[in-house]
Scaffold this motif. Structure first.
Motif, short mmCIF file in Angstrom:
data_model
loop_
_atom_site.label_atom_id
_atom_site.label_comp_id
_atom_site.label_asym_id
_atom_site.label_seq_id
_atom_site.Cartn_x
_atom_site.Cartn_y
_atom_site.Cartn_z
N ALA A 52 0.85 -1.20 0.00
CA ALA A 52 0.00 0.00 0.00
C ALA A 52 0.89 1.25 0.00
O ALA A 52 0.61 2.22 0.71
CB ALA A 52 -0.93 -0.01 1.21
N ILE A 53 1.91 1.25 -0.82
CA ILE A 53 2.83 2.39 -0.86
C ILE A 53 2.09 3.63 -1.36
O ILE A 53 1.23 3.55 -2.24
CB ILE A 53 4.06 2.07 -1.73
N ARG A 54 2.41 4.77 -0.76
CA ARG A 54 1.70 6.02 -1.06
C ARG A 54 2.70 7.13 -1.33
O ARG A 54 3.88 7.04 -0.99
CB ARG A 54 0.83 6.43 0.13
N ARG A 74 -4.44 6.74 -6.66
CA ARG A 74 -5.88 6.55 -6.51
C ARG A 74 -6.24 6.75 -5.04
O ARG A 74 -5.38 6.83 -4.17
CB ARG A 74 -6.30 5.15 -6.96
N GLY A 75 -7.52 6.81 -4.78
CA GLY A 75 -8.00 6.90 -3.41
C GLY A 75 -8.63 5.59 -2.97
O GLY A 75 -8.93 4.72 -3.79
N LEU A 83 -8.27 7.17 2.31
CA LEU A 83 -6.84 7.08 2.06
C LEU A 83 -6.56 7.76 0.73
O LEU A 83 -7.23 7.47 -0.27
CB LEU A 83 -6.37 5.63 2.00
N THR A 84 -5.60 8.65 0.70
CA THR A 84 -5.26 9.32 -0.55
C THR A 84 -3.81 9.02 -0.91
O THR A 84 -3.01 8.59 -0.08
CB THR A 84 -5.43 10.85 -0.41
N GLY A 85 -3.49 9.24 -2.17
CA GLY A 85 -2.11 9.10 -2.61
C GLY A 85 -1.64 7.67 -2.76
O GLY A 85 -0.44 7.42 -2.87
N LEU A 86 -2.55 6.70 -2.76
CA LEU A 86 -2.14 5.31 -2.96
C LEU A 86 -1.67 5.12 -4.41
O LEU A 86 -2.32 5.57 -5.35
CB LEU A 86 -3.31 4.36 -2.69
#
Length: 376
Positions: A52-54, A74-75, A83-86
């Protein structure tokens, strides 16, 4: 990892410290497997597609420009919270296939082999370090010619990359392949292009601590003693009066600076550095579970990249462990000095200094603090 981190990257550590730091480009060859083991293509695949690196741990660049995060993220939701920035692996891989370079930023914070390498390098150099990795498709170039505000080590772990390194007497072409590392001092202009196959390289940035910074921290208390009151009205018409008062204040400040204890200032600097590193506790869960059963014959090991610096303070000793300091009685000093000299030990090895109960208490605490790990 046999040998020191500096030996792995630059050869003999003493040669690097005394000679290479002042040079422009330094190349070193070592066993390719040792460098590839730090970060392989399979490792990067796992990070990009199965974690789940962001952002900001990932950024993407192409033709000298950094692409917007929206093009590869994606979110999602977790326990009903956004969760944002995935990283969207499909989008990221499509950009990569189209010629973009994928950058793994702050790799030392989440990839254990690099974490250990950076921890050891920081202790050898005495400067904060960081790590990024660059995955570039065949024939592509992620960034135009640029320079960094810190020294860097670069090493290749997959494929090859042609580096254009600008020195005072012209530009050099350097081909990096697995097993080759390169050192570039601060401000060295450079650019790199992948060759016929995919390229993966790691850069280790050395964020140098400077004499100016040390001096500023050393005289901070003296400067804080200078009054913050306003300059007197009318000094524009009579600047000589202001000059006289300034001279008095400068002389007082100079006297305070002359009174600074250089030894104490350096001790404070060492303490500042060795209490502000990131926690590095891989295997810590197993250690915590093993502590209750720890006995006189349990084999313990110094955790790689963790310092153990002792600072006497009256009847106490402050033990600097990297991310923290612990306070212990001074009578533990001989046992701690013995422990510092060993890579592995069992509590019974401290029998010359401590009784059975005391050495178990000490070793259990140092396992909990992260200096020691239970050898398996």
């Amino acid at each position: 990892m046999p040998g020191s981190a500096l030996d792995l990257l630059s050869g003999d550590a003493q040669t690097f410290v005394t000679k290479v730091w002042a040079s422009r480009v330094h190349l070193h060859r070592t066993d390719p497997e040792r460098l590839v083991a730090l970060l392989s293509l399979d490792d990067v695949d796992t990070l990009l597609t199965s974690s789940a690196i962001r952002t900001p741990s990932v950024r993407v660049a192409q033709d000298g420009a950094v692409l917007p995060e929206s093009s590869y993220t994606r979110g999602a939701t977790l326990a009903g919270k956004p969760l944002t920035g995935l990283v969207d692996s499909r989008k990221a891989l499509a950009l990569f296939e189209g010629g973009a370079t994928i950058v793994l930023q702050g790799l030392h914070r989440y990839w254990l082999p690099i974490t250990r390498l950076v921890a050891e390098l920081e202790l050898e150099l005495g400067h904060p370090c960081q790590a990024n990795a660059y995955l570039t498709p065949p024939g592509a170039q992620g960034f135009a010619v640029h320079s960094d505000s810190h020294d860097v080590f670069v090493f290749q772990t997959a494929g090859s990359k042609q580096w254009e390194v600008h020195c005072p007497d012209g530009a050099d072409e350097v081909l990096l392949e697995p097993g080759v590392s390169m050192y570039l001092p601060t401000g060295t202009p450079h650019a790199a292009r992948a060759q016929d196959t995919v390229s993966l390289h790691v850069t280790l940035g050395i964020n140098q601590l400077t004499w100016r910074g040390l001096v500023e921290r050393s005289v901070a208390d003296a400067l804080a003693g200078v009054t913050d009151e306003h300059l007197p009205a009318g000094y524009l018409d009579d600047p000589r009066g202001l000059a006289d008062e300034l001279a008095e204040r400068l002389e007082s400040l100079a006297a305070d600076i002359r009174g600074v204890d250089a030894g104490a200032a350096v001790t404070a600097e060492v303490r500042r550095f060795l209490t502000t590193r990131s926690p590095r506790l891989s295997g810590g869960l197993h250690d915590v579970l093993a502590v209750p059963a720890l006995d006189d014959d349990t084999l313990l090991r110094r955790r790689p990249g963790h310092p153990c610096v002792l600072i006497p303070r009256d009847e106490r000793i402050e033990v600097l462990l990297g991310d923290r300091a612990v306070d212990v009685p001074a009578w533990l000093g001989p046992a701690l000095e013995d422990l510092r000299a060993r890579r592995e030990l069992a509590p019974r090895d401290l029998a010359d200094h401590l009784d059975p109960q005391s050495r178990l208490v000490l070793c259990r605490r140092l396992v909990r603090e992260g200096l020691l790990e239970v050898a398996t």
